[in-house]
Design a protein around this motif. Sequence first.
Motif, PDB file in Angstrom:
ATOM      1  N   ALA A  60     -17.894  -7.353   6.325  1.00  0.00           N
ATOM      2  CA  ALA A  60     -17.264  -6.572   5.254  1.00  0.00           C
ATOM      3  C   ALA A  60     -16.214  -7.386   4.513  1.00  0.00           C
ATOM      4  N   LYS A  61     -15.559  -8.311   5.189  1.00  0.00           N
ATOM      5  CA  LYS A  61     -14.571  -9.155   4.514  1.00  0.00           C
ATOM      6  C   LYS A  61     -15.249  -9.985   3.422  1.00  0.00           C
ATOM      7  N   TYR A  62     -16.452 -10.468   3.685  1.00  0.00           N
ATOM      8  CA  TYR A  62     -17.184 -11.231   2.679  1.00  0.00           C
ATOM      9  C   TYR A  62     -17.795 -10.317   1.622  1.00  0.00           C
ATOM     10  N   ARG A  63     -18.369  -9.222   2.046  1.00  0.00           N
ATOM     11  CA  ARG A  63     -19.015  -8.317   1.087  1.00  0.00           C
ATOM     12  C   ARG A  63     -18.008  -7.680   0.150  1.00  0.00           C
ATOM     13  N   GLY A  64     -16.803  -7.429   0.652  1.00  0.00           N
ATOM     14  CA  GLY A  64     -15.771  -6.810  -0.182  1.00  0.00           C
ATOM     15  C   GLY A  64     -15.010  -7.796  -1.040  1.00  0.00           C
ATOM     16  N   GLY A  65     -15.237  -9.064  -0.821  1.00  0.00           N
ATOM     17  CA  GLY A  65     -14.564 -10.095  -1.595  1.00  0.00           C
ATOM     18  C   GLY A  65     -13.532 -10.829  -0.756  1.00  0.00           C
ATOM     19  N   ILE A  66     -13.930 -11.969  -0.241  1.00  0.00           N
ATOM     20  CA  ILE A  66     -13.071 -12.723   0.662  1.00  0.00           C
ATOM     21  C   ILE A  66     -11.798 -13.194  -0.034  1.00  0.00           C
ATOM     22  N   SER A  67     -11.854 -13.424  -1.333  1.00  0.00           N
ATOM     23  CA  SER A  67     -10.642 -13.869  -2.030  1.00  0.00           C
ATOM     24  C   SER A  67      -9.591 -12.760  -2.049  1.00  0.00           C
ATOM     25  N   GLY A  68     -10.023 -11.521  -2.179  1.00  0.00           N
ATOM     26  CA  GLY A  68      -9.080 -10.399  -2.108  1.00  0.00           C
ATOM     27  C   GLY A  68      -8.477 -10.266  -0.713  1.00  0.00           C
ATOM     28  N   VAL A  69      -9.283 -10.488   0.322  1.00  0.00           N
ATOM     29  CA  VAL A  69      -8.782 -10.472   1.695  1.00  0.00           C
ATOM     30  C   VAL A  69      -7.756 -11.588   1.858  1.00  0.00           C
ATOM     31  N   GLY A  70      -8.066 -12.742   1.295  1.00  0.00           N
ATOM     32  CA  GLY A  70      -7.135 -13.873   1.369  1.00  0.00           C
ATOM     33  C   GLY A  70      -5.805 -13.561   0.702  1.00  0.00           C
ATOM     34  N   ARG A  71      -5.861 -12.914  -0.445  1.00  0.00           N
ATOM     35  CA  ARG A  71      -4.607 -12.531  -1.120  1.00  0.00           C
ATOM     36  C   ARG A  71      -3.823 -11.521  -0.290  1.00  0.00           C
ATOM     37  N   TRP A  72      -4.529 -10.574   0.316  1.00  0.00           N
ATOM     38  CA  TRP A  72      -3.842  -9.593   1.148  1.00  0.00           C
ATOM     39  C   TRP A  72      -3.217 -10.267   2.366  1.00  0.00           C
ATOM     40  N   PHE A  73      -3.973 -11.178   3.017  1.00  0.00           N
ATOM     41  CA  PHE A  73      -3.420 -11.897   4.163  1.00  0.00           C
ATOM     42  C   PHE A  73      -2.159 -12.656   3.756  1.00  0.00           C
ATOM     43  N   ALA A  74      -2.210 -13.331   2.621  1.00  0.00           N
ATOM     44  CA  ALA A  74      -1.038 -14.079   2.149  1.00  0.00           C
ATOM     45  C   ALA A  74       0.135 -13.136   1.893  1.00  0.00           C
ATOM     46  N   SER A  75      -0.137 -11.967   1.324  1.00  0.00           N
ATOM     47  CA  SER A  75       0.941 -11.007   1.052  1.00  0.00           C
ATOM     48  C   SER A  75       1.556 -10.468   2.339  1.00  0.00           C
ATOM     49  N   GLU A  76       0.772 -10.482   3.435  1.00  0.00           N
ATOM     50  CA  GLU A  76       1.266 -10.045   4.736  1.00  0.00           C
ATOM     51  C   GLU A  76       2.006 -11.153   5.474  1.00  0.00           C
ATOM     52  N   GLY A  77       1.899 -12.377   4.967  1.00  0.00           N
ATOM     53  CA  GLY A  77       2.628 -13.488   5.566  1.00  0.00           C
ATOM     54  C   GLY A  77       1.779 -14.544   6.246  1.00  0.00           C
ATOM     55  N   LEU A  78       0.452 -14.404   6.242  1.00  0.00           N
ATOM     56  CA  LEU A  78      -0.422 -15.437   6.810  1.00  0.00           C
ATOM     57  C   LEU A  78      -0.768 -16.435   5.716  1.00  0.00           C
ATOM     58  N   LYS A  79      -0.263 -17.650   5.851  1.00  0.00           N
ATOM     59  CA  LYS A  79      -0.448 -18.666   4.817  1.00  0.00           C
ATOM     60  C   LYS A  79      -1.201 -19.859   5.404  1.00  0.00           C
ATOM     61  N   PRO A  80      -2.149 -20.434   4.698  1.00  0.00           N
ATOM     62  CA  PRO A  80      -2.733 -19.975   3.451  1.00  0.00           C
ATOM     63  C   PRO A  80      -3.686 -18.796   3.688  1.00  0.00           C
ATOM     64  N   GLY A  81      -3.566 -17.804   2.848  1.00  0.00           N
ATOM     65  CA  GLY A  81      -4.298 -16.554   3.036  1.00  0.00           C
ATOM     66  C   GLY A  81      -5.801 -16.712   3.045  1.00  0.00           C
ATOM     67  N   ILE A  82      -6.337 -17.515   2.140  1.00  0.00           N
ATOM     68  CA  ILE A  82      -7.791 -17.648   2.059  1.00  0.00           C
ATOM     69  C   ILE A  82      -8.348 -18.327   3.309  1.00  0.00           C
TER      70      ILE A  82
END
Length: 169
Positions: free
Chosen positions: A27-49
């Motif tokens: 689902a992370k890929y089907r929903g758009g991995i770049s959006g997941v990456g941005r969300w991860f980065a906003s939560e503090g996991l860097k680099p998000g992607i």
Amino acid sequence: MDENAIDLGLLLLRLALGVTLALHGVAKYRGGISGVGRWFASEGLKPGILHAHIAALSEVGFGCALAAGFLTPLSCMGYLGVMTVAGWVGHRKNGFFIIKDGWEYVFVLAAATASLALVGPGSWSLDNALGLTWSGVGWFVLTVLGGVGSAVALLLGFYRPKAEQESAA
């Protein structure tokens, strides 16, 4: 004791846990991995992607391996690590109950998965077909320490929440 009932129960548990995690990764890929990456980065996991790809691939890999009963304690260890990071980064600040996006769900998944390292995957597994009998208290302890330890290492190395995120937690 009905061995077939135990094996069926373990198979159903492995399938429920493994397929759930694998589909979560897909689902992370089907929903758009770049959006997941941005969300991860906003939560503090860097680099998000990077962490989005690591999470998705880990979920698919560990989920499929667990469903098949392959290298079960190692698969459980990876699953537990993913759930520990998810619980810490995404859910702990919301309290326990999932109804408020708390850590209840990831905790139950992690506990059930760790329990499989204790009792083993059952006879209807790839581990059994390969003659692997990796289960018991030692494997359970290794699974928990390895899963939580890998999550802590990842968080220490890459988790950098903003000050307001930490004060809210």
